[in-house]
Design an enzyme around this catalytic site. Structure first.
Site, PDB file in Angstrom:
ATOM      1  N   GLY A  12       0.819  -1.213   0.000  1.00  0.00           N
ATOM      2  CA  GLY A  12       0.000   0.000   0.000  1.00  0.00           C
ATOM      3  C   GLY A  12       0.848   1.256   0.000  1.00  0.00           C
ATOM      4  N   GLN A  13       0.320   2.320   0.582  1.00  0.00           N
ATOM      5  CA  GLN A  13       1.095   3.573   0.667  1.00  0.00           C
ATOM      6  C   GLN A  13       2.105   3.532   1.816  1.00  0.00           C
ATOM      7  OE1 GLN A  13       0.111   8.225   0.867  1.00  0.00           O
ATOM      8  NE2 GLN A  13      -0.519   7.164   2.738  1.00  0.00           N
ATOM      9  N   SER A  85      -8.969   0.231   3.159  1.00  0.00           N
ATOM     10  CA  SER A  85      -8.730   1.540   3.772  1.00  0.00           C
ATOM     11  C   SER A  85      -9.515   2.673   3.130  1.00  0.00           C
ATOM     12  CB  SER A  85      -7.230   1.866   3.717  1.00  0.00           C
ATOM     13  OG  SER A  85      -6.877   2.284   2.418  1.00  0.00           O
ATOM     14  N   THR A 126      -7.059   5.224  13.401  1.00  0.00           N
ATOM     15  CA  THR A 126      -7.317   6.344  12.501  1.00  0.00           C
ATOM     16  C   THR A 126      -8.175   7.451  13.099  1.00  0.00           C
ATOM     17  OG1 THR A 126      -8.612   6.912  10.520  1.00  0.00           O
ATOM     18  CG2 THR A 126      -9.134   4.844  11.556  1.00  0.00           C
ATOM     19  N   GLU A 128     -10.515   8.702  11.616  1.00  0.00           N
ATOM     20  CA  GLU A 128     -11.905   8.420  11.223  1.00  0.00           C
ATOM     21  C   GLU A 128     -12.733   7.931  12.411  1.00  0.00           C
ATOM     22  OE1 GLU A 128     -14.202   8.143   8.363  1.00  0.00           O
ATOM     23  OE2 GLU A 128     -12.916   9.845   7.877  1.00  0.00           O
ATOM     24  N   TYR A 151     -16.192   1.707   7.798  1.00  0.00           N
ATOM     25  CA  TYR A 151     -14.729   1.696   7.992  1.00  0.00           C
ATOM     26  C   TYR A 151     -14.378   2.173   9.405  1.00  0.00           C
ATOM     27  CZ  TYR A 151      -9.906   3.436   7.675  1.00  0.00           C
ATOM     28  OH  TYR A 151      -8.573   3.699   7.927  1.00  0.00           O
ATOM     29  N   LYS A 155     -12.714   0.092  12.599  1.00  0.00           N
ATOM     30  CA  LYS A 155     -11.441   0.529  13.196  1.00  0.00           C
ATOM     31  C   LYS A 155     -11.575   0.777  14.702  1.00  0.00           C
ATOM     32  CE  LYS A 155      -8.289   0.818   9.809  1.00  0.00           C
ATOM     33  NZ  LYS A 155      -6.880   0.357   9.874  1.00  0.00           N
ATOM     34  N   HIS A 181      -2.701  11.058   5.921  1.00  0.00           N
ATOM     35  CA  HIS A 181      -1.352  11.327   5.424  1.00  0.00           C
ATOM     36  C   HIS A 181      -1.244  10.809   4.000  1.00  0.00           C
ATOM     37  CE1 HIS A 181      -1.498   7.699   7.924  1.00  0.00           C
ATOM     38  NE2 HIS A 181      -0.710   7.156   7.014  1.00  0.00           N
TER      39      HIS A 181
END
Ligand code: NAP
Ligand code: GDD
Length: 327
Positions: A12-13, A85, A126, A128, A151, A155, A181
């Protein structure tokens, strides 16, 4: 002997940035990858580290695969970055999101508890989770959660399960509550990358406009390369804890659009942006801004890349990508 770390979400990132940091610190890095007909290693290639990782097969929804991985490598540190995500997709795929982001974390914690109980565990929590809770305009480690998406709900479960394993079994389990980010490695469906990718196409005459949803929500946007350092620092402490990681600044999606067009040298952006209800969400998180006092005080961490620098890095990278493609 090298220290060993397992990173889930390696393609992923964040996975590649974290892996690069760990490799620089001379870790042996294992990367969990799931069965995919055509996996893309492009983010690891971008950082030039694809051949330095040892890949192990597993899926967050398959507990036995996680047990096998933990049992065979017994890592000293586990960074759980794997997730469905994308918030926007979590309404359509609520059950899958729950299986990966909530129950998958329980499975991984259980595998560690039984087969590598001294491993230090990092959970990718997160902002979120805060959702609607807004306090005094900032969110921190004491702000109550009010998630607004499947989501976010999943989490919150994973956050508390991580705390619960810490409290029940005395495991080293830490939550990084990271605010948004971004980077040139950001997935293309997230708003920042969608904007910078769209602008690059407009700039090079490959597209005429960008279709976006709600421009009002505000986010606390930082650079992913900075944030993985905070993850690493959390697992170097003597005691596990939970930390907000953020810049302390907030900007609307509109601000990002404006700054990104400006960075590309296009002043009058409005003609290029079309509002498209398909990208609006059933429930929105209107305002995120993190207070970073704890992570700064306890871990000595601060962001290095500013909002303006981040926007420019992303715009330039996308323009370069399309220029290279057309050569
Ligand atoms: P990302 O680019 O979407 O990467 C997520 C990774 O998870 C992908 O490599 C994906 O694998 C993997 N994955 C998904 N489902 C899986 C499954 N069932 N089994 C194994 N691996 C699976 O996300 P990111 O931006 O790097 O974020 C990393 C973590 O931080 C995520 O948990 C995210 O929720 C959390 N987080 C991110 C931010 C942010 O702003 N970026 C902020 C707070 C928290 P494939 O490549 O095979 O799809
Ligand atoms: N993706 C997207 N696409 N978002 C849009 C669009 C659009 O066309 N138009 C407006 N937005 C708004 C979304 O409604 C949201 O308010 C904001 O842009 C940011 O959306 P995303 O970039 O998709 O990120 P996110 O904030 O929902 O979630 C990201 O950050 C979380 C941390 O707060 C993800 O990385 C999550 O995994 C992460 O947990």
């Amino acid at each position: 002997m090298k220290k060993s770390a397992l990173v889930t979400g390696i393609l992923g990132q964040d996975g590649p940035y974290l892996a690069k940091l760990l490799l620089e610190k001379d870790y042996k890095v294992y990367g969990l990858i799931r069965r995919y007909s055509n996996p893309t290693f492009s983010n690891l290639e971008y950082l030039g580290i694809q051949d330095q990782i040892e890949y192990v097969d597993g899926d967050m929804t398959d507990e036995a695969s996680l047990i096998n991985v933990i049992k065979s490598i017994r890592p000293e540190e586990v960074y759980n970055l794997a997730a469905q995500s994308f918030v926007g997709a979590s309404w359509q795929q609520a059950k899958l999101t729950t299986e990966v982001n909530a129950l998958g974390v329980l499975s991984l914690l259980n595998a560690i508890k039984f087969f590598s109980p001294t491993a230090k565990f990092y959970q990718a929590s997160t902002s979120e989770m805060f959702g609607l809770s807004n306090d005094d305009g900032y969110q921190d480690e004491n702000t109550p959660f009010h998630p607004r998406s499947p989501y976010g709900v999943a989490k919150v479960y994973a956050y508390w399960m991580t705390v619960n394993f810490r409290e029940s079994y005395n495991m080293f389990a830490a939550n990084g509550i990271l605010f948004n980010h971004e980077s040139p490695l950001r997935g293309i469906e997230f708003v920042t990358r969608k904007i910078t990718d769209g602008i690059a196409k407009i700039k090079l005459g490959l597209a005429e406009d960008i279709h976006l949803g709600n421009l009002d929500p505000k986010r606390d946007w930082g650079f992913a390369g900075d944030y993985v350092e905070a993850m690493y620092l959390m697992l170097q402490q003597d005691d596990p804890d939970d930390y907000v990681v953020a810049t302390g600044e907030t900007h609307s999606v509109r601000d990002f659009v404006e700054a990104a067009f400006k960075a590309a040298g296009i002043e009058d952006y409005k003609q290029y942006v079309k509002i498209d209800p398909r990208y609006q969400r059933p429930a929105e998180v209107p305002h995120l801004r993190g207070r970073l006092d704890k992570v700064t005080k306890k871990l000595g961490w601060k962001p290095k890349v500013t909002f303006e620098e981040l926007v420019k890095i992303m715009v330039d990278a996308d323009i370069q990508r399309y220029k290279k493609k057309s050569m």
